[in-house]
Design an enzyme around this catalytic site. Structure first.
Site, short mmCIF file in Angstrom:
data_model
loop_
_atom_site.label_atom_id
_atom_site.label_comp_id
_atom_site.label_asym_id
_atom_site.label_seq_id
_atom_site.Cartn_x
_atom_site.Cartn_y
_atom_site.Cartn_z
N VAL A 170 0.72 -1.17 -0.08
CA VAL A 170 0.15 -0.09 -0.09
C VAL A 170 0.75 1.27 0.12
O VAL A 170 0.73 2.16 -0.88
CB VAL A 170 -0.75 0.02 1.23
CG1 VAL A 170 -1.76 1.32 1.13
CG2 VAL A 170 -1.53 -1.34 1.29
N VAL A 178 -11.03 -0.34 5.12
CA VAL A 178 -12.55 -1.24 4.81
C VAL A 178 -12.68 -1.52 3.30
O VAL A 178 -12.96 -0.41 2.80
CB VAL A 178 -13.66 -0.69 5.39
CG1 VAL A 178 -14.72 -1.68 5.40
CG2 VAL A 178 -13.56 -0.42 7.10
N ILE A 201 -13.15 0.38 -2.34
CA ILE A 201 -14.65 0.57 -2.34
C ILE A 201 -14.66 1.96 -1.38
O ILE A 201 -14.51 1.74 -0.24
CB ILE A 201 -15.66 -0.41 -2.02
CG1 ILE A 201 -15.47 -1.64 -3.03
CG2 ILE A 201 -16.88 0.30 -1.83
CD1 ILE A 201 -16.18 -2.80 -2.48
N GLU A 211 -2.73 -12.81 4.65
CA GLU A 211 -1.87 -12.09 5.50
C GLU A 211 -0.88 -12.94 6.10
O GLU A 211 -0.91 -14.04 6.17
CB GLU A 211 -2.98 -11.53 6.57
CG GLU A 211 -4.16 -10.80 6.19
CD GLU A 211 -3.91 -9.56 6.02
OE1 GLU A 211 -3.14 -8.63 6.72
OE2 GLU A 211 -4.81 -8.71 5.61
N LYS A 234 -13.17 -5.14 9.93
CA LYS A 234 -13.74 -4.06 8.93
C LYS A 234 -15.28 -3.86 9.26
O LYS A 234 -15.68 -2.89 9.26
CB LYS A 234 -13.67 -4.50 7.45
CG LYS A 234 -12.21 -4.77 6.98
CD LYS A 234 -12.20 -5.61 5.68
CE LYS A 234 -10.56 -5.50 5.15
NZ LYS A 234 -10.34 -6.64 4.31
N GLY A 238 -5.03 -4.91 -2.61
CA GLY A 238 -4.21 -4.41 -3.85
C GLY A 238 -3.58 -3.16 -3.82
O GLY A 238 -4.14 -2.24 -3.13
P1 NAP Z 1 3.13 -4.88 3.61
O1 NAP Z 1 3.18 -5.08 2.35
O2 NAP Z 1 3.65 -5.78 4.40
O3 NAP Z 1 3.83 -3.51 4.05
C1 NAP Z 1 4.18 -3.19 5.44
C2 NAP Z 1 5.34 -1.97 5.53
O4 NAP Z 1 5.49 -1.78 6.68
C3 NAP Z 1 6.79 -2.54 4.99
O5 NAP Z 1 7.17 -1.55 4.32
C4 NAP Z 1 7.40 -2.69 6.16
O6 NAP Z 1 9.02 -2.40 6.02
C5 NAP Z 1 7.07 -1.49 7.08
N1 NAP Z 1 7.25 -1.78 8.41
C6 NAP Z 1 6.75 -2.97 9.18
N2 NAP Z 1 7.01 -2.73 10.48
C7 NAP Z 1 7.69 -1.63 10.57
C8 NAP Z 1 8.23 -0.95 11.48
N3 NAP Z 1 8.41 -1.66 12.80
N4 NAP Z 1 8.95 0.06 11.33
C9 NAP Z 1 8.99 0.70 10.16
N5 NAP Z 1 8.32 0.11 8.94
C10 NAP Z 1 7.74 -0.86 9.47
O7 NAP Z 1 1.65 -4.35 4.08
P2 NAP Z 1 0.46 -3.78 3.18
O8 NAP Z 1 -0.25 -4.87 2.42
O9 NAP Z 1 1.14 -2.54 2.52
O10 NAP Z 1 -0.57 -3.42 4.43
C11 NAP Z 1 -0.24 -2.05 4.98
C12 NAP Z 1 -1.63 -1.70 5.84
O11 NAP Z 1 -2.63 -1.69 4.81
C13 NAP Z 1 -1.94 -2.87 6.81
O12 NAP Z 1 -2.53 -2.23 7.86
C14 NAP Z 1 -3.13 -3.81 6.00
O13 NAP Z 1 -3.78 -4.40 6.76
C15 NAP Z 1 -3.58 -2.37 5.12
N6 NAP Z 1 -4.24 -2.76 3.91
C16 NAP Z 1 -3.55 -3.49 3.05
C17 NAP Z 1 -4.20 -3.89 1.69
C18 NAP Z 1 -3.60 -4.60 0.84
O14 NAP Z 1 -4.21 -5.10 -0.20
N7 NAP Z 1 -2.40 -5.06 0.84
C19 NAP Z 1 -5.56 -3.49 1.74
C20 NAP Z 1 -6.22 -2.86 2.66
C21 NAP Z 1 -5.59 -2.49 3.87
P3 NAP Z 1 9.67 -3.33 5.12
O15 NAP Z 1 9.22 -3.17 3.57
O16 NAP Z 1 11.03 -2.67 5.00
O17 NAP Z 1 9.48 -4.68 5.55
N1 HSE Z 2 -6.40 -9.74 3.58
C1 HSE Z 2 -7.38 -8.74 3.21
C2 HSE Z 2 -8.32 -9.68 1.90
C3 HSE Z 2 -6.58 -7.65 2.30
O1 HSE Z 2 -7.83 -10.51 1.82
O2 HSE Z 2 -9.34 -8.76 1.97
C4 HSE Z 2 -7.45 -6.40 2.41
O3 HSE Z 2 -7.75 -5.87 3.46
#
Ligand code: NAP
Ligand code: HSE
Length: 428
Positions: free
Chosen positions: A15, A134, A138, A192, A207, A304
């Site tokens: 993200v 959430v 959307i 996750e 959510k 995504g």
């Molecule tokens: P991700 O790809 O795992 O990225 C997490 C990032 O946070 C990484 O860059 C990581 O650093 C960094 N990080 C973790 N711990 C840290 C710390 N202690 N200090 C500094 N940086 C730290 O996660 P993501 O998928 O982008 O998700 C991020 C948030 O968005 C989460 O709350 C997730 O639930 C939410 N979300 C994600 C999606 C999705 O589609 N992915 C959708 C909706 C909501 P490094 O890269 O160096 O490891």
């Molecule tokens: N793990 C979540 C999903 C990411 O599958 O919908 C988005 O919040």
């Protein structure tokens, strides 16, 4: 010359990198819409050396996200690290405590600490926004807090975890068992870090709890949600449901009842021809019902880089426009406590169980159901297997409490080999 809105972004994963990419590629368009430029000042992640596919050379680097949140040149702390506690919560609190705004995609943190964080934000004249938390892309938080603000919301419903919907639809279309599709989803990077958040219904429950707070003016009450995951859904359940014209979805429902707030996230059968039944792959769908507007259906990518970053940008543009809104659509101190409750509305249930294949086994099960006031609508015994008889029962509409009484009594019959799978049939 307009003053730019200055961002500190913590988390440069899926993200975070997505947000940097949109700001780099669409900066002019965003500035025109926001009325001023939105600029990244500094970023933070764990590894400084990782290639994230975006140019970070123009931004300061902070190893510590809390230090980033405290920087006086950061107007908005953008929390995209994840995790309900730890650095995400500490840095969010540090930003809000000094009156800086926070935009986050972190549903886990808000489900557990949303009330306290909203009070902290509002007490310090800051905003805390979470559109991306959430249903990904959307704009459902905006729909509830703005578009439907004049409505008494009667029900919020939806499929809010793309991974579970992918697993369930892939099981059906490819005819594959749960374990195989789970492994496939893992290989595709859908799950996750802790997969139980997805398949245990917890992520979707987070959510739903946030939407319920906005919809019903109640304090976030994730701990009061009835939660059940998809781990016990077998290919047999998918086939039997399809045979009856249904699909199995991890469905969330939140509604006010006579004595409280009902929140449940659990696998249900929904008609295959309904909009929810037709939802394929990782797509999300949220259904909102209001007294004036009727029913609104929102459908789109629930996860995504692009879709989630799109939602983060919508919050950032609102902050740049000086649009101020309480976190949950009304002042956090006015949110009410609502006792957990279950709707008294009866529903039919799908029951699958394996019985010892001996005379009278089925009669014992029918008797337990009857004694609990649960009436059988349809029943099928199929594909006997070495002394074990799989049985499928569809009940007439009954109260969940009556069904639970029957489920509790079934082991006492001595003929039920495994705990029954019991799924509510929602005629949505
Ligand atoms: P991700 O790809 O795992 O990225 C997490 C990032 O946070 C990484 O860059 C990581 O650093 C960094 N990080 C973790 N711990 C840290 C710390 N202690 N200090 C500094 N940086 C730290 O996660 P993501 O998928 O982008 O998700 C991020 C948030 O968005 C989460 O709350 C997730 O639930 C939410 N979300 C994600 C999606 C999705 O589609 N992915 C959708 C909706 C909501 P490094 O890269 O160096 O490891
Ligand atoms: N793990 C979540 C999903 C990411 O599958 O919908 C988005 O919040």
């Amino acid at each position: 010359m307009t003053t730019p809105l200055r961002l500190g972004i913590a988390g440069l994963g899926t993200v975070g990198a997505g947000v940097v990419k949109i700001l780099a590629g669409s900066g002019e368009l965003i500035a025109a819409r926001a009325g001023r430029p939105i600029e990244v000042v500094a970023v933070s992640a764990r590894s400084r050396d990782k290639d994230r596919g975006v140019d970070l050379s123009g931004y300061d680097w902070e190893d510590d996200p809390v230090a980033l949140a405290k920087r006086p040149d950061v107007d908005v702390f953008v929390e995209l690290m994840g995790g309900s506690d730890g650095p995400a919560k500490a840095a969010t609190e540090a930003a809000l405590a000094r009156g800086a705004h926070v935009v986050t995609a972190n549903k886990a943190m808000l489900a557990h600490h949303g009330q306290a964080l909203a009070e902290l934000a509002e007490g310090n004249g800051a905003v805390l926004r979470f559109e991306a938390a959430v249903a990904g892309g959307i704009p459902v938080v905006k729909a509830l807090t703005e578009g439907l603000a004049g409505n008494r919301i009667t029900r919020v419903m939806g499929v809010m975890n793309g991974t579970c919907n992918y697993i369930l639809t892939r099981m059906e279309t490819a005819g594959l068992p749960y374990d195989e599709v789970f492994a496939e989803a893992n290989a595709l990077g859908y799950l996750e870090a802790d997969p139980t958040l997805d398949v245990g219904g917890i992520d979707a429950g987070h959510k739903l709890s946030l939407l319920a707070a906005i919809a019903f003016g109640t304090r976030v009450a994730f701990d009061q949600m009835t939660l059940e995951g998809i781990e016990r859904i077998s290919i047999e359940d998918i086939r039997q449901a399809a045979d009856m014209g249904y699909r199995i979805k991890l469905l969330g429902v939140a509604q006010r009842t006579a004595d409280g707030l009902e929140q449940r996230m659990m696998p249900c059968l929904v008609p295959a021809t309904s909009p929810l039944g037709q939802l394929e792959g990782g797509t999300n769908m949220v259904v909102l019902e209001g007294d004036a507007v009727g029913q609104i259906v929102l459908r789109g990518a629930g996860a995504g880089a692009g879709p989630t970053a799109s939602a983060v940008l919508s919050d950032l543009i609102d902050v740049a426009r000086n649009f101020r809104l309480p976190t949950f659509g009304q002042a956090a101190t006015t949110l009410a406590d609502a006792p957990p409750s279950q709707s008294a509305a009866p529903a039919p249930y799908y029951l699958r169980m394996a019985l010892t294949d001996k005379p009278g086994a089925l009669a014992k099960v029918a008797s337990v159901l009857g004694e609990a006031g649960v009436s059988i609508n349809r029943m099928r015994q199929y594909s006997h297997d070495a002394g074990s008889a799989p049985v499928l029962i569809v009940t007439h509409a009954c109260a969940r409490a009556d069904l639970d009484a029957a489920l509790d009594a079934l082991p006492g019959t001595g003929v039920v080999e495994t705990a029954p799978v019991a799924l509510r049939i929602e005629e949505v």
